[in-house]
Design a protein around this motif. Structure first.
Motif, short mmCIF file in Angstrom:
data_model
loop_
_atom_site.label_atom_id
_atom_site.label_comp_id
_atom_site.label_asym_id
_atom_site.label_seq_id
_atom_site.Cartn_x
_atom_site.Cartn_y
_atom_site.Cartn_z
N ASP A 35 0.85 -1.18 0.00
CA ASP A 35 0.00 0.00 0.00
C ASP A 35 0.89 1.24 0.00
N SER A 37 -0.24 4.36 0.00
CA SER A 37 -1.05 5.52 0.34
C SER A 37 -0.29 6.53 1.20
N LYS A 45 -3.04 3.77 -4.97
CA LYS A 45 -2.40 3.13 -3.81
C LYS A 45 -1.63 1.86 -4.18
#
Length: 103
Positions: A35, A37, A45
């Motif tokens: 991930d 993010s 992401k």
């Protein structure tokens, strides 16, 4: 002598490959593999664009610095050594396949 297309192809290739790998792994195994993010610039992401930027730079380094150096080393190896290594590799594959049930 085309650094910009080389950079862009390295950037785009790694971005697409990383996105597709993450996407399909998530769909197949129902788990998020990574991930991005927390990165400022990310794509869905799945891909960190700053890391793709580094891969674009690395593709330039590989082609203009590493490849000429490796060409010098590989060109010094006689052809008969290459043929011998190929024959030994094939023999190894055959022996491994033939005796795999014996071990």
């Amino acid at each position: 002598n085309q650094i910009v297309p080389l950079f862009l192809s390295g950037f785009v290739l790694t971005t697409v490959l990383e996105y597709l790998t993450s996407y399909f792994m998530e769909k197949l195994f129902h788990a998020k593999w990574w991930d991005y993010s927390n990165h400022k610039y990310h794509f869905g992401k799945y891909v960190a664009l700053d890391i793709s930027l580094i891969w674009g730079i690395c593709s330039i380094v590989l082609i203009y610095l590493v490849k000429p150096w490796m060409d010098k080393i590989v060109n010094k190896i006689p052809k008969w050594v290459t043929y011998l290594l190929c024959i030994l590799f094939i023999i190894d594959i055959i022996c491994t396949y033939a005796f795999k049930s014996k071990i």
